[in-house]
Scaffold this motif. Structure first.
Motif, mmCIF file in Angstrom:
data_model
loop_
_atom_site.group_PDB
_atom_site.id
_atom_site.type_symbol
_atom_site.label_atom_id
_atom_site.label_comp_id
_atom_site.label_asym_id
_atom_site.label_seq_id
_atom_site.Cartn_x
_atom_site.Cartn_y
_atom_site.Cartn_z
ATOM 1 N N GLU A 42 -51.933 -8.522 29.192
ATOM 2 C CA GLU A 42 -51.083 -9.139 28.176
ATOM 3 C C GLU A 42 -51.822 -8.915 26.853
ATOM 4 O OE1 GLU A 42 -49.233 -10.724 25.512
ATOM 5 O OE2 GLU A 42 -50.859 -12.110 25.883
ATOM 6 N N ASP A 43 -51.303 -7.979 26.037
ATOM 7 C CA ASP A 43 -52.049 -7.545 24.853
ATOM 8 C C ASP A 43 -51.994 -8.519 23.673
ATOM 9 O OD1 ASP A 43 -53.312 -5.057 25.557
ATOM 10 O OD2 ASP A 43 -51.329 -4.129 25.636
ATOM 11 N N LYS A 44 -50.916 -9.308 23.598
ATOM 12 C CA LYS A 44 -50.769 -10.181 22.432
ATOM 13 C C LYS A 44 -51.838 -11.276 22.406
ATOM 14 C CE LYS A 44 -47.153 -12.835 20.125
ATOM 15 N NZ LYS A 44 -45.882 -13.514 20.413
ATOM 16 N N TYR A 45 -52.018 -11.936 23.537
ATOM 17 C CA TYR A 45 -53.046 -12.983 23.633
ATOM 18 C C TYR A 45 -54.333 -12.463 24.265
ATOM 19 C CZ TYR A 45 -49.840 -16.600 22.065
ATOM 20 O OH TYR A 45 -48.997 -17.366 21.307
ATOM 21 N N ARG A 46 -54.357 -11.174 24.528
ATOM 22 C CA ARG A 46 -55.544 -10.504 25.069
ATOM 23 C C ARG A 46 -56.028 -11.141 26.373
ATOM 24 N NH1 ARG A 46 -57.731 -7.607 20.636
ATOM 25 N NH2 ARG A 46 -59.890 -7.802 21.315
ATOM 26 N N LEU A 64 -47.136 -14.884 31.512
ATOM 27 C CA LEU A 64 -47.576 -13.725 30.727
ATOM 28 C C LEU A 64 -46.399 -13.069 30.010
ATOM 29 C CD1 LEU A 64 -50.184 -11.974 33.088
ATOM 30 C CD2 LEU A 64 -50.617 -13.575 31.231
ATOM 31 N N ASN A 68 -45.957 -12.693 26.014
ATOM 32 C CA ASN A 68 -45.750 -11.356 25.466
ATOM 33 C C ASN A 68 -44.459 -11.238 24.655
ATOM 34 O OD1 ASN A 68 -45.806 -8.419 25.261
ATOM 35 N ND2 ASN A 68 -47.277 -8.545 26.923
ATOM 36 N N LEU A 88 -44.660 -5.977 32.804
ATOM 37 C CA LEU A 88 -46.069 -6.158 32.458
ATOM 38 C C LEU A 88 -46.846 -4.893 32.796
ATOM 39 C CD1 LEU A 88 -46.475 -9.730 33.973
ATOM 40 C CD2 LEU A 88 -46.519 -9.179 31.538
ATOM 41 N N TYR A 106 -61.088 -8.746 26.349
ATOM 42 C CA TYR A 106 -59.999 -9.673 26.693
ATOM 43 C C TYR A 106 -60.539 -10.798 27.584
ATOM 44 C CZ TYR A 106 -56.279 -6.500 25.002
ATOM 45 O OH TYR A 106 -55.455 -5.718 24.239
#
Length: 274
Positions: A42-46, A64, A68, A88, A106
């Motif tokens: 999950e890249d937004k919240y790492r 997640l 996202n 995902l 992350y």
């Protein structure tokens, strides 16, 4: 309250690391895409989440997806969307640099569950309900190998596998069909001796652990971990008592060998021997 939860996390990670250094010599091994194939990104919240089936994974994927921005609420996401929608990303989908960058920066987390309870939960889900993958693929092979005088019908459909037969398959070094993520060791799925997880949650204290994790990553206040049971929702969740009823069907030697089979998971995640 947060203070005691921080303390619990420190303790879980300490036990995990100690077990690794005592039993595993692979601390210097190279991390390959195979080792991270169960990890969702999950890249937004790492966040990196290692999926352990039957330990709240459907609901974690829902969370997640909401983080996202793929859905506004966990309630809106259907089971099939969670598991087959490919919304995902998985960590093994990135190149070497992308994998290492995320592993190093992350928040890495996994959620686990008492191994026997997790096993019984998987058995009930896959073999006690109609299933067009587990019955033909696993059921047929299990019945034909471990059932004396199996009927033609049972051999044809692979339905009606008994728990004892399932355990015989699990403990057989020459298994007629391979392993499956639903009953594999957490140790193998998530490589905790190779990947240094920041957060170790337990299914048994899911609500508290999950909401603590969401607090740690700065998730929106209105996002809480969903409580609903994903499939067969009219059925009681697998409890310690239900697990005991299934294990009562086994011989003492089968029970001991099942424990030996999951020994590293029991040790690493500090579950007492049943």
């Amino acid at each position: 309250k947060w203070k005691s939860l921080y303390q619990i996390q420190r303790e879980r990670k300490r036990i995990m690391r100690e077990t690794c250094s005592k039993y595993k010599s692979n601390n210097r091994r190279i991390i390959t895409p195979y080792h991270v194939s169960r990890i969702f990104v999950e890249d937004k919240y790492r966040i990196l989440y290692c999926e352990v089936p039957k330990a709240g994974c459907s609901n974690w994927k829902r969370v997640l997806m909401v983080l996202n921005g793929l859905a506004s609420s966990t309630k809106d996401i259907q089971h099939n969307t969670v598991h087959y929608g490919n919304y995902l990303k998985r960590l093994d989908g990135f190149d070497h640099k992308g994998i290492y960058h995320r592993l190093n920066s992350y928040t890495k987390m996994l959620f686990i569950r008492e191994p026997f309870e997790k096993l019984v939960s998987a058995f009930r889900d896959k073999f006690e309900h109609p299933n067009n993958y587990y019955h033909p693929v696993f059921g047929k092979a299990i019945i034909s190998r471990y059932r004396v005088n199996a009927t033609k019908e049972a051999l044809r459909t692979g339905s009606g596998v008994k728990f004892k037969e399932f355990i015989e398959y699990l403990l057989d070094v020459h298994r007629p069909v391979g392993m499956d993520i639903h009953w594999d060791h957490v140790n193998r799925l998530c490589s905790p001796c190779l990947i240094d997880y920041d957060f170790v949650g337990k299914f048994e204290s899911m609500e508290e652990d999950a909401n603590f994790f969401l607090h740690l990553i700065g998730a929106p206040q209105n996002l809480t971990f969903p409580k609903f049971k994903d499939r067969h929702s009219d059925e009681e969740r697998t409890t310690t008592k239900i697990t005991q009823q299934y294990f009562a069907q086994l011989s003492p030697s089968q029970r001991q060998r099942s424990y030996d089979f999951y020994y590293m998971d029991y040790l690493m995640f500090n579950y007492s021997k049943p």
